[in-house]
Structure formats: C-alpha cells, structure tokens
Write an enzyme that holds these catalytic residues in place. Structure first.
Site, PDB file in Angstrom:
ATOM      1  N   ASP A  32       0.965  -1.239  -0.087  1.00  0.00           N
ATOM      2  CA  ASP A  32       0.053   0.000  -0.079  1.00  0.00           C
ATOM      3  C   ASP A  32       0.827   1.360   0.031  1.00  0.00           C
ATOM      4  O   ASP A  32       2.025   1.187   0.627  1.00  0.00           O
ATOM      5  CB  ASP A  32      -1.004   0.044   1.119  1.00  0.00           C
ATOM      6  N   GLU A  82       0.934   5.759   0.024  1.00  0.00           N
ATOM      7  CA  GLU A  82       0.376   6.952   0.195  1.00  0.00           C
ATOM      8  C   GLU A  82       1.352   8.078  -0.637  1.00  0.00           C
ATOM      9  O   GLU A  82       2.585   7.919  -0.615  1.00  0.00           O
ATOM     10  CB  GLU A  82       0.544   7.442   1.722  1.00  0.00           C
ATOM     11  N   HIS A 113      -6.001   4.955   5.804  1.00  0.00           N
ATOM     12  CA  HIS A 113      -5.430   6.063   4.978  1.00  0.00           C
ATOM     13  C   HIS A 113      -3.850   6.408   5.496  1.00  0.00           C
ATOM     14  O   HIS A 113      -3.186   7.285   5.209  1.00  0.00           O
ATOM     15  CB  HIS A 113      -6.057   7.402   5.172  1.00  0.00           C
ATOM     16  N   ASP A 147      -3.494   0.223   6.111  1.00  0.00           N
ATOM     17  CA  ASP A 147      -4.238  -0.087   5.101  1.00  0.00           C
ATOM     18  C   ASP A 147      -3.888  -1.534   4.352  1.00  0.00           C
ATOM     19  O   ASP A 147      -4.385  -2.370   3.986  1.00  0.00           O
ATOM     20  CB  ASP A 147      -4.356   0.906   3.889  1.00  0.00           C
TER      21      ASP A 147
END
Length: 727
Positions: free
Chosen positions: A7, A9, A141, A146
């Site tokens: 994952d 960001e 988030h 996540d």
C-alpha cells in the site's frame, strides 16, 4: 503461495506527476511466517493540504526521510519471489512500475477478487469491505494500516474461494488463463478437480403453483369505514407499525384514493411531506386487489421509493391480510440477465470479452433466482459492459430463443406479474408499455403514479431520441461480429447440401466480406461527426462563457456558417447509415434464399435486430437535423473532455407524452397522481390539463370527473378540497 500486500500514500493521483510519500508491505510465505516493511519518503516539495488532512502526514514528518531511490533497493529485496497484492492494484502498480520489474496486470487486485467472492456487496472500498467482514482496520489512510487490513482481507478471500463450487473455480481458471495468467495461477490453487465443468448455468427457480381464482363480486366497492379502522383502529396497522399514529391528512388521501377507484375517476393529490401517502394509496389498492379482484399498478420515479414500498410499506399492509396479497417489482428488460448472451460469451471468450465483469458475474449467475443485476454494485464502466449480457428487447430472440421457456428470467418474471395483484414499476417502464401499446405490463384498469411531478421529464428523456458515439461503436462492433461469423459459417461446405446451395453460400460469404470491408472503409464518417460535434460544443460553450454541458441547436444556430460543415457531416453520416442498412437487407435476402426450405435460424433474428438498430439510428440522426420542422427541439450534451472517445450525446424531444403514441390513461378506470409538489402557483389542475388534454376533455367523457386534492399541513385553501366523508 508466497505473497506481499503493498500500500502507498502519495501526493496525488497522477503517477506521472505525483510522488510516493509512504510505502508499506506485509509479506506472508506459504510456511505461515509474516514480515512487515514500512518507510516514509521525502517527495522533495511541500505536501498539498488535502493530503495532510487525509493521511495525517505533514512536512515535518517527512523532513530528513530518504528519497524513493534510496528505499527501493531494500524494498525490492523484501518483495522478491512473491506475488504482489494490492487493493486497487492499478494505482499502486502505476506508481511503482518504474522501480520494480512487475507490470500492473501482473498484480492480484483484492478489489477484483472481492467482487468475485462477494458479488452482492454494496461497496468495495477497503474500509467498507473490512467492516462488512468484521476485520480490523487500524490507522486508515496510512500505508501500514491499509496494508495490514488488505492482508486480512486477502486471507478472508482465500477462505471464501476454498469453499466455492469447483466448477466455478474451473471456469475462472479458463477465463483468466490467456489474458491474466496471474489470476489463473491463483485460482488453480483451489481446484484439485481438473475435470470440473468450466461453465455453470444460472439456477432455475421452481415455478410456483397457481392458486385457484376466488369468486369476485362484480359490484365491489372499497369500504371507507374499513380504511378508517385500518389507519386509526387498534386492530389495524398499528399492530405491525407500533410507531404509527393517526394522521388526518393520511386518512383523507386514503379516502380520496378509494373514491377514485370506486367511482372511476382520476385523482390529482398533492400530499406534503409527512402525510404517509404510500400507505394511504396502498391500503385501498390492496382492498381492491384482494376483495375486488382488480390488479393495481403503482409507478414511481426513484429506486429509494420502490425499495420503501417493497421492503417496508407493502409487507406491513400485507400482514393485515394474512400475507395473501401477491406483489411483484417489474423493471426494464435491461436489468435482467439474458441466458443466451451469457452462454455465448462463455463459449466465445475472445479478446473482446469483458473478463473481469464475467468473473464477477459467474458466482452471481450460478445462484441468482431473478437475474436482476441491481443486486450487484456495478461501476459506471461495468454498467456499459453489462449491456452485452442484458435481456434488452433489441437483441431478444423471443420464442425462437432455445431458453425462452426454461431459463429466461424475463419470461418467468412476466408470468409472476400476471399472477400478482399489486405491480410496482417505474415511470420509464410505464411509458414504454404505453408506447408499445401494452405487452410489457399485465393488464390493469387502476393506476397509481407516485412522484408524479417527474413523469413529464421521464417522458422527455425516455420517449425522445438519443444517440451517442458509444452506441454507434457498439452497433458497429455487433455488425462486424455478425459478418465475420456469417462469412466463416458460409465458407464451410455442407455435406448434405442441396444442389446449388454451396454456390449460394459462397456468394453470401463474399457479400458479407464485402460489407465488412465497406464498414472498415466508411465507418470513419461517424467518428468524424461525433468528434466534430464534441469540439464544436466545447468551443461554443467556452466562447459564450457557459459552464454547462448542454447546447440547444435552434434555428439561428442552424443557419450560422459554423454549423454548415457539421450539417454536411451529419448528412453524410445519415446516408452512410442508410447504405449500411441496405447492405444488411441484401445479406438478409441472400440468407432467406438459402433457408427458403428450412426453419429460419438465429442469424435471421440477429439480422432483424441489426436492421432495427440501424433504422432507429438513421431516424434519430435525420430527426436531429430537422427537429424544428417536427415541432421538436434538438440539443447536444457533452461529458468529460478527458475521455478516450467523444462523450457527445445527440438529443431530440418535444410534444407531450402522447407524441410517440404514449397514452397511459387509454384503458384506465382510475388513475391517482400523487406527489409532494404537483401544484404550480396553487393551480394543480391546470398543469395536468395541459400535459394530458384528454383528462376530463370531450374526447374522454368517462373521465370527466378529475378531482384535485391538495393535502398540506396546514391546508392553505380548504374551499377546493372535496369531502369524502360519505364514502
């Protein structure tokens, strides 16, 4: 299986411009051992405010962190020799494709897998999936939060696939094998039966036995006192709806509806919010259906109201009558799966097949009882792909379909509707039935139109003419597929062919190839028209300072110099459609000659469908060009200018709902129009007199009594409210 969930960001959604600010991964080996990787990354510029708010990461947290290039060596070592997994894998794959040697289509996407395992879930957002499955999701988030939640989801999916029917697993393997081998390899882990069938048909519900028809009095009238008892008495609805209290407005509307049904007139009822209008018309409708033996059709505009009626109000009313009331919700044919299309798609499975949608539909299609796609949460793109499987009327073979009597969801639903006493539909289906002079809805002399203020707009949208570039491309695709198949089939010699047949087949194959070449050579005129219209609308709206996406094509604009090149393109496109239609008529004539002594086959019906679509498209383009001459209006609508193909929509509409033969009142004894907003400046009756001149007019003497009933809190003008106390 060794896998790693990843994952990210990022500073935004564009992998070409935005940067990764956090990367996290959870690695799990077949032995069961698990390891984690997490690292913040300095993007080299301040974070956007929105990203700081969503993730909780700020510039101070990233100061002094390594840049991405410094992180990727250790990260590549961490994920080595594992299958990469992500939730919405194309996003993560697009950001990492320059740094790791794995293409986006080589990842496993838990969104795709969840849609296959749980086809009926209302949402596939990670936060909603883990909530529905009761999984932990700490720190949404944030990359590690996540990634950990996605890892739990992946394990839950593995458990679901381990329990799945082996035939479905075999079908999934066959479906993904060529285009997406990473999914085929994944599903092969769950099937030890290599001989399992690769195709599963939808389950066919057992037909219910019909009840004997009870004797119905010919002079039945709804009893007003019983309505009062149902609404106000302790033995009425209060038993099943404890929160229900007596509302005079609700009682008044129920009595008004009963009077309309008893006396055979039309009622226009404006019932303000909080009236309880659905119960007010469902109660007299139930009495008329059960005790009077007369079916009642209820039409709504929104799905929300349909759900309220089906899931809450009708069950409560039905409990009053011991559950004897039979009701059904009818939708347009495009909501239902066509078994023939479904079977053909699985047998064909060429490069054009929508693989991910088919994989999602598989487990649903194997168990659905009604074939209604609304049980799935399809994305807008999946909705477009769904048209290739839907039972839309244009492609229906009707009684010639081999599955018409056994596995046709539409046929079975119509039989159920014929036995129903209350039929729920939407305005679109109601008007379609009127245009087709019946044949869709079961016969009914009594109609309730809820959300009646929307019916004119639905008539405009549904009964007008609409053409889009997507529909044009879809039609050309169907034409090409049909001609390819026909040319191939006709080129094969028939062993027991009668004298001269092979020569006719060869000639038909040549004709199909010739028409196919003409499509390839000339279809660009449609591309040119739609692209030019898209550019024209966007330029015209921009020049005139408009922020909308709609442009009216009025007489002034048609006479302008800038419109003339577009008019020429439209004329050429119209001529091309007529030429294509003539070509298919020639194909049909040759095919009929070959099949003269045989029963017509599926090719015949497919040709009829294609000819119908070509004719409708040509008629719509022609009408668009001369709309004002036909007392109609024409306009253009444009969608996103970032799409890969023109989003332009050609529209033409006008007149009243009668303009294309729609007459919902033609055979009705009573109609109740109800809405919270029917009146315009307190003139509730005038609007509907203009919309339907036959209401109460000399051409409709049986319905001369049209009652306007305004129910509000408080009522602004009681002088116009009729009394139903003597019902």
């Amino acid at each position: 299986m060794n896998w790693t969930v990843i994952d990210l960001e990022t500073t935004g959604l564009n992998p070409e411009k935005d940067q990764i600010i956090e990367i996290a991964a959870v690695r799990r080996l077949a032995s069961g051992t698990e390891a984690k990787f997490q690292q913040l990354i300095d993007p080299g510029f301040p974070l956007p405010n929105q990203i700081r708010e969503i993730t909780g990461i700020d510039d101070a947290m990233l100061a002094g962190q390594p840049v991405l290039a410094e992180v990727m060596t250790g990260f590549s070592d961490f994920i080595e020799d594992t299958v990469l997994v992500a939730h919405n894998a194309p996003f993560d794959g697009a950001f990492l494709r320059r740094h790791i040697d794995v293409l986006p289509d080589q990842w496993l996407d838990t969104v795709v897998l969840a849609k296959i395992a749980f086809p009926g879930f209302p949402s596939y957002a990670l936060v909603n999936l883990v909530s529905s499955l009761g999984l932990d999701h700490a720190s949404p988030h944030r990359a590690m939060g996540d990634a950990a939640a996605t890892a739990q989801l992946f394990l839950a999916l593995e458990a679901a696939f381990a329990e799945m029917e082996k035939g479905q697993i075999a079908a999934l393997i066959a479906l993904f094998q060529t285009e997406y081998p990473v999914y085929a390899a994944y599903f092969s882990r769950f099937s030890a039966e290599s001989a399992a069938p690769e195709y599963l048909p939808p389950t066919v519900a057992v037909a219910e036995e019909r009840e004997e028809k009870r004797k119905i009095p010919t002079d039945y009238r709804i009893d007003g006192d019983r309505l009062r008892d149902f609404l106000a008495g302790e033995g009425g609805l209060k038993r099943f709806l404890p929160e229900m209290t007596l509302r005079e407005a609700q009682l008044e509307m129920a009595l008004g509806t009963a009077a309309a049904m008893n006396e055979g007139h039309f009622l226009l009822a404006e019932a303000g919010t909080g009236t309880g209008k659905t119960i007010a018309y469902l109660l007299p409708a139930a009495l008329l259906a059960l005790e009077g033996g007369k079916r009642v059709v209820v039409s709504t505009h929104t799905l929300h109201l349909q759900d309220q009626i089906i899931d809450k109000d009708l069950p409560a009313v039905n409990r009053l009558f011991g559950g004897e009331l039979r009701s059904v919700l009818l939708k347009g044919r495009n909501h239902y799966l066509c078994y023939r299309k479904w079977k053909e798609a699985w047998e064909r499975q060429n490069g054009d097949a929508p693989i991910f949608l088919m994989s999602r539909l598989l487990s649903w299609a194997a168990h659905t009882k009604d074939g209604d796609v609304d049980g799935l949460n399809l994305s807008p793109y999946e909705r477009k792909e769904w048209s290739g499987f839907s039972a839309e009327s244009e492609t229906c073979l009707s009684y010639r379909c081999p599955f018409y009597r056994s596995r046709c969801f539409v046929t079975r639903l119509r039989k159920k509707a014929e036995e129903a006493q209350i039929v729920i539909v939407n305005h679109s289906l109601l008007l379609t039935d009127a245009v087709m002079r019946r044949g869709i809805l079961p016969e009914s002399a009594h109609l309730v139109v809820d959300e009646a203020h929307q019916i004119e707009r639905v008539a405009e949208d549904h009964l007008g003419y609409l053409q889009t570039y997507y529909e044009y491309g879809k039609m050309l695709g169907e034409c090409r597929r049909f001609l390819h198949k026909l040319a191939k089939d006709m080129a094969l010699p028939t062993i027991f062919a009668k004298e001269g047949r092979y020569e006719k087949q060869a000639a038909l194959a040549d004709a199909a190839k010739d028409l196919l070449n003409r499509i390839d050579d000339q279809s660009r005129c449609g591309d040119e028209l739609y692209q030019a219209l898209q550019t024209f609308v966007q330029s015209h709206l921009k020049q005139n300072g408009g922020y909308g996406r709609t442009l009216r094509i009025d007489k002034k604009l048609r006479r302008s110099e800038e419109w003339q090149p577009l008019a020429v393109l439209a004329e050429n496109f119209s001529l091309w459609l007529h030429d294509l239609e003539a070509g298919f008529k020639g194909i049909k004539a040759r095919l009929c000659e070959i099949q003269a002594e045989e029963e017509s086959g599926e090719e015949d019906m497919t040709l009829l469908v294609l000819l119908s679509r070509l004719g409708e498209m040509a008629a719509a383009i022609a009408l668009f060009l001369i709309a004002e001459e036909e007392n109609m209006v024409a306009w253009l609508e444009t969608g996103s200018d970032r799409s890969y193909y023109p989003q332009i929509r050609l529209r033409a509409a006008g007149g009243k709902p009668h303009s294309r033969g729609a007459s919902v009142e033609a055979d009705k004894e009573s109609i109740v129009f109800v809405s919270a907003t029917l009146s315009v400046r307190k003139r509730i009756f005038l609007f509907y007199r203009q919309l339907w001149p036959g209401f109460g007019g000399p051409g409709n003497p049986n319905h001369a009594f049209v009652v306007p009933l305004i129910i509000k809190k408080p009522c602004p003008d009681r002088r116009h409210r009729p009394s139903f106390g003597g019902l």
